[in-house]
Motif scaffolding. Structure first.
Motif, PDB file in Angstrom:
ATOM      1  N   UNK A   1       0.774  -1.229  -0.038  1.00 50.49           N
ATOM      2  CA  UNK A   1       0.055   0.058   0.106  1.00 50.49           C
ATOM      3  C   UNK A   1       0.986   1.169   0.057  1.00 50.49           C
ATOM      4  N   UNK A   2       1.938   1.224   0.669  1.00 52.55           N
ATOM      5  CA  UNK A   2       2.875   2.369   0.690  1.00 52.55           C
ATOM      6  C   UNK A   2       3.525   2.667  -0.600  1.00 52.55           C
ATOM      7  N   UNK A   3       3.869   1.700  -1.271  1.00 53.40           N
ATOM      8  CA  UNK A   3       4.643   1.769  -2.571  1.00 53.40           C
ATOM      9  C   UNK A   3       3.424   2.443  -3.426  1.00 53.40           C
ATOM     10  N   UNK A   4       2.200   1.588  -3.580  1.00 49.44           N
ATOM     11  CA  UNK A   4       1.417   1.976  -4.629  1.00 49.44           C
ATOM     12  C   UNK A   4       1.098   3.434  -4.370  1.00 49.44           C
ATOM     13  N   UNK A   5       1.024   4.067  -3.406  1.00 49.65           N
ATOM     14  CA  UNK A   5       0.825   5.535  -3.087  1.00 49.65           C
ATOM     15  C   UNK A   5       1.898   6.541  -3.235  1.00 49.65           C
ATOM     16  N   UNK A   6       3.081   5.914  -3.738  1.00 51.32           N
ATOM     17  CA  UNK A   6       4.143   6.733  -3.759  1.00 51.32           C
ATOM     18  C   UNK A   6       4.124   7.407  -5.110  1.00 51.32           C
ATOM     19  N   UNK A   7       5.097   8.373  -5.329  1.00 49.08           N
ATOM     20  CA  UNK A   7       5.032   9.299  -6.424  1.00 49.08           C
ATOM     21  C   UNK A   7       5.491   8.531  -7.651  1.00 49.08           C
TER      22      UNK A   7
ATOM     23  N   UNK B   1       7.570  -2.093 -11.084  1.00 49.46           N
ATOM     24  CA  UNK B   1       7.757  -1.092 -10.272  1.00 49.46           C
ATOM     25  C   UNK B   1       7.368  -1.294  -8.633  1.00 49.46           C
ATOM     26  N   UNK B   2       6.381  -1.558  -8.488  1.00 52.70           N
ATOM     27  CA  UNK B   2       5.573  -1.668  -7.153  1.00 52.70           C
ATOM     28  C   UNK B   2       6.348  -2.895  -6.319  1.00 52.70           C
ATOM     29  N   UNK B   3       6.101  -4.081  -6.964  1.00 52.62           N
ATOM     30  CA  UNK B   3       6.171  -5.334  -6.180  1.00 52.62           C
ATOM     31  C   UNK B   3       7.832  -5.330  -5.761  1.00 52.62           C
ATOM     32  N   UNK B   4       8.516  -5.132  -6.558  1.00 56.72           N
ATOM     33  CA  UNK B   4       9.991  -5.241  -6.391  1.00 56.72           C
ATOM     34  C   UNK B   4      10.385  -4.431  -4.951  1.00 56.72           C
ATOM     35  N   UNK B   5      10.046  -3.117  -5.098  1.00 58.29           N
ATOM     36  CA  UNK B   5      10.095  -2.317  -4.008  1.00 58.29           C
ATOM     37  C   UNK B   5       9.562  -2.779  -2.562  1.00 58.29           C
ATOM     38  N   UNK B   6       8.472  -3.356  -2.744  1.00 51.83           N
ATOM     39  CA  UNK B   6       7.539  -3.741  -1.666  1.00 51.83           C
ATOM     40  C   UNK B   6       8.133  -4.969  -0.760  1.00 51.83           C
ATOM     41  N   UNK B   7       8.837  -5.605  -1.747  1.00 49.75           N
ATOM     42  CA  UNK B   7       9.339  -7.037  -1.179  1.00 49.75           C
ATOM     43  C   UNK B   7      10.962  -6.719  -0.426  1.00 49.75           C
ATOM     44  N   UNK B   8      11.290  -5.649  -0.366  1.00 47.77           N
ATOM     45  CA  UNK B   8      12.572  -5.197   0.308  1.00 47.77           C
ATOM     46  C   UNK B   8      12.245  -5.216   1.866  1.00 47.77           C
TER      47      UNK B   8
END
Length: 328
Positions: A219-225, A244-251
């Motif tokens: 949710x935090x990544x999906x609402x990012x700029x 774009x979203x999932x890779x960052x959210x997996x960290x």
């Protein structure tokens, strides 16, 4: 990358030594490993007790006992003498390590797969019936104590076997004592059958927390700029979500998973006890009961190495998930 791995390994050595010193001191003052021998009736000869004290190095100062253990381990791979004279601690740990690792690794993989899927779906369909259903299941499994859930699964498996007159679920041991088919495929099926209930028990407890964490991170990544920018550029929703979203959210999930490995090993101790597996958990409980100091030290060392390795893997995965991270 190689230099970073070598540095991490060298940094881990003082941590291992410090943890073994702390555990060794606590174990040495927790009880007498020869208490059972001394309490026998009729009592054994005095010389027998002295011989056992010498074999277990109890006639030496504590610091010398630790130094002899450390020197023997580093130079000869010797984990020290066991309270049970006919048991080699190194061989015992090696045999039991495979039993526990296959349970922990498979549980982690299953928990991660389901956590990522349900976490992403819940975030994409926020406040929908699907999101509420996954949230309910997550909190349900999160509220269940691991030992209680394992007992429920075992009881359900026994009840199903009795109702159907079959042995669809194996509830005792990590493998069958007697096999009707002793071929390679037969042994594989037998081991896989015994892993079903313990793996489900350990995986669902971990899945509950990880799915909630993955949902919040997604949710935090999906609402990012940068995600909004990717959508504004006309990229397909699937491409934005996965690349774009999932890779960052997996960290963050990678970090939590690595930190929870120690808790998973603790959960494996309980799961092995419920299903009567002869893994590292069962060995730890027996060592504590017998005040077997060197066996407990061996268990700690193996467990600490597993935790360090998983954390190192997590650090290396950061550079795969985020191209901006580089280890020079």
């Amino acid at each position: 990358m190689l230099a970073y791995v070598i540095r991490r390994i060298f940094v881990s050595i003082p941590i291992l030594i410090g943890s073994t010193i702390l555990v060794f001191i606590m174990v040495k003052f927790s009880g007498d490993p020869l208490e059972g021998l001394k309490m026998r009736n009729p009592p054994p000869p005095r010389q027998t007790i002295l011989n056992e004290e010498h074999r277990l190095r109890l006639d030496k100062p504590v610091w010398e006992q630790y130094w002899l253990w450390l020197k023997g381990l580093v130079l000869h791979g010797d984990f020290g003498p066991s309270v049970h004279g006919n048991i080699n601690i190194g061989h015992e740990l090696g045999d039991r390590l495979f039993v526990t690792l296959r349970l922990v690794v498979l549980s982690v993989l299953i928990a991660l797969i389901f956590a990522v899927i349900t976490g992403v779906v819940s975030a994409v369909k926020q406040y929908s019936a699907t999101d509420y259903s996954f949230t309910f299941l997550g909190f349900l499994f999160l509220a269940m104590p691991s030992f209680w859930f394992a007992i429920l699964l075992k009881s359900a498996g026994i009840a199903y076997n009795q109702a159907t007159g079959t042995e669809a679920f194996f509830t005792i041991g990590e493998k069958s004592v007697l096999l009707t088919d002793d071929s390679g495929w037969g042994q594989f099926k037998d081991i896989a059958g015994h892993m079903v209930l313990p793996t489900i028990s350990l995986a669902l407890i971990s899945y509950a927390a990880w799915s909630r964490f993955q949902r919040a991170s997604m949710l935090e990544v999906l609402n990012s700029d940068y995600v909004r920018l990717a959508r504004a550029k006309g990229l397909r929703s699937r491409q934005v979500l996965v690349r774009h979203a999932l890779r960052t959210a997996l960290i963050p999930l990678t970090t939590v998973t690595a930190l929870d490995i120690a808790a998973l090993l603790g959960g494996a101790v309980i799961t092995e006890m419920v299903f009567q597996w002869h893994g590292l958990g069962d060995y730890l409980l027996r060592s504590i009961r017998d005040h077997d100091a060197y066996a407990m030290m061996g268990w700690l060392l193996v467990s600490a190495i597993i935790v360090i390795v998983f954390n190192l893997i997590a650090d290396l995965l950061y550079s795969v998930l985020d191209p901006r991270i580089r280890y020079e």
